[in-house]
Write an enzyme that holds these catalytic residues in place. Structure first.
Site, PDB file in Angstrom:
ATOM      1  N   SER A  83     -11.556  -1.430   2.500  1.00  0.00           N
ATOM      2  CA  SER A  83     -10.617  -1.820   3.402  1.00  0.00           C
ATOM      3  C   SER A  83     -10.172  -0.686   4.374  1.00  0.00           C
ATOM      4  CB  SER A  83     -10.096  -2.447   3.274  1.00  0.00           C
ATOM      5  OG  SER A  83      -9.322  -2.678   4.113  1.00  0.00           O
ATOM      6  N   ARG A 128       0.180  -0.969  -0.038  1.00  0.00           N
ATOM      7  CA  ARG A 128       0.135  -0.141  -0.492  1.00  0.00           C
ATOM      8  C   ARG A 128       1.087   1.171   0.186  1.00  0.00           C
ATOM      9  NH1 ARG A 128      -2.444  -3.631  -1.108  1.00  0.00           N
ATOM     10  NH2 ARG A 128      -4.359  -4.888  -0.451  1.00  0.00           N
ATOM     11  N   GLU A 139      -5.061   2.625   6.091  1.00  0.00           N
ATOM     12  CA  GLU A 139      -5.010   2.823   4.747  1.00  0.00           C
ATOM     13  C   GLU A 139      -5.832   3.455   3.955  1.00  0.00           C
ATOM     14  OE1 GLU A 139      -6.626  -0.365   1.428  1.00  0.00           O
ATOM     15  OE2 GLU A 139      -5.277  -1.634   2.442  1.00  0.00           O
TER      16      GLU A 139
END
Length: 294
Positions: free
Chosen positions: A217, A167, A287
């Site tokens: 998410s 990420r 995230e």
């Protein structure tokens, strides 16, 4: 500012909740929807010249905008969505959706992007955060990107430039903006590619709360743990916070069930982090990006 660019729609005090996947977010002082890369660059040049803060966003899928809105000029790339194929590579502008790029790859029997077929993001955002799902990540198929640097130059960055990790990409530190990206794929069979994408979409629909607005998410996966499992074990799944709720279908998601605000999301995220840290000694790192005036 409306009259500065003849072809670029610019709106004043435009509510960003109209555009975010969470359906939350206060107004941008100005919102621009450039249709071409040239118009995007013009918007940025103008903002820099006038010393106006600016922020470039994709389709605002993995994003929480605070209720106080965003200062300066917000630029959405969603109108820049051209896609073309050259042999085994596919090139897409930053605003093209991952879904559309995956469909084009399937049409040309090119394999490698199937994992991304259900990610509700744009190409620019996907490269920026090295998006991934179902054991696949953007860096695995990334070839190069045309970027606008913070200094205003347009450069081509290869995979070696990008410093990809989970990420993460170098774009997050360099504040460079993806204009378009090129992906190296593998010749395959369109029927098998479509079958794999259909299977992954069935999995996503069965496990994720796609019936509600959400930012996807919320947290990065902590090393050695699964976020959803930690939240379940802490007894937090289903917790409501204002109009937001930790999804009863997937504990790694926060959904907007009743006119949630950016504050609801941000406070619930902080509460989850506090509880998980206290119970398990694990610090959850978001995230999702959180932006806007505090």
């Amino acid at each position: 500012m409306k009259d500065i660019f003849d072809n670029t729609p610019i709106y004043k005090n435009e509510l960003l909740k109209k555009y975010t996947y969470t359906k939350t977010g206060g107004p941008a002082d100005y919102l621009a929807l450039p249709e071409t890369i040239e118009e995007l660059c013009d918007c940025i040049t103008y903002a820099k010249t006038k010393n106006i803060p600016y922020l470039v966003l994709g389709n605002a899928s993995n994003l929480i905008v605070r209720d106080q809105g965003v200062e300066g000029l917000v630029i959405l790339t969603t109108q820049q969505k051209q896609i073309h194929v050259k042999e085994t590579r596919i090139v897409a502008q930053a605003g093209a959706s991952l879904k559309a790029v995956c469909a084009r790859a399937c049409e040309y029997a090119l394999s490698g992007l199937e994992f991304a077929c259900g990610i509700p993001g744009s190409i620019g955002g996907a490269v920026y955060m090295n998006a991934g799902a179902y054991d696949g990540q953007i860096d695995e198929v990334f070839y190069s990107a045309t970027v606008l640097t913070e200094k205003g130059t347009i450069e081509t960055w290869t995979k070696e430039h990008m410093d990809f990790s989970y990420r993460h990409s170098i774009l997050q530190e360099r504040k460079a903006i993806v204009l378009e990206a090129e992906f190296q794929l593998t010749p395959g069979d369109s029927i098998k590619i479509q079958e794999k994408m259909d299977h992954l979409m069935e999995l996503r629909c069965s496990k994720q709360p796609l019936e509600y607005p959400s930012c996807g998410s919320v947290f990065k996966r902590p090393k050695g743990h699964y976020t959803g499992a930690l939240i379940q074990q802490a007894g937090l799944q289903g917790l409501k916070w204002g109009g937001a709720q930790i999804s009863e279908k997937h504990a790694g998601f926060i959904v907007n069930i009743d006119h949630a605000t950016g504050k609801d999301y941000e406070e619930l995220i902080a509460h989850i982090q506090k509880v998980i840290d206290q119970k398990f000694g694990v610090r959850l790192e978001p995230e999702v990006r959180i932006i806007g005036r505090k």
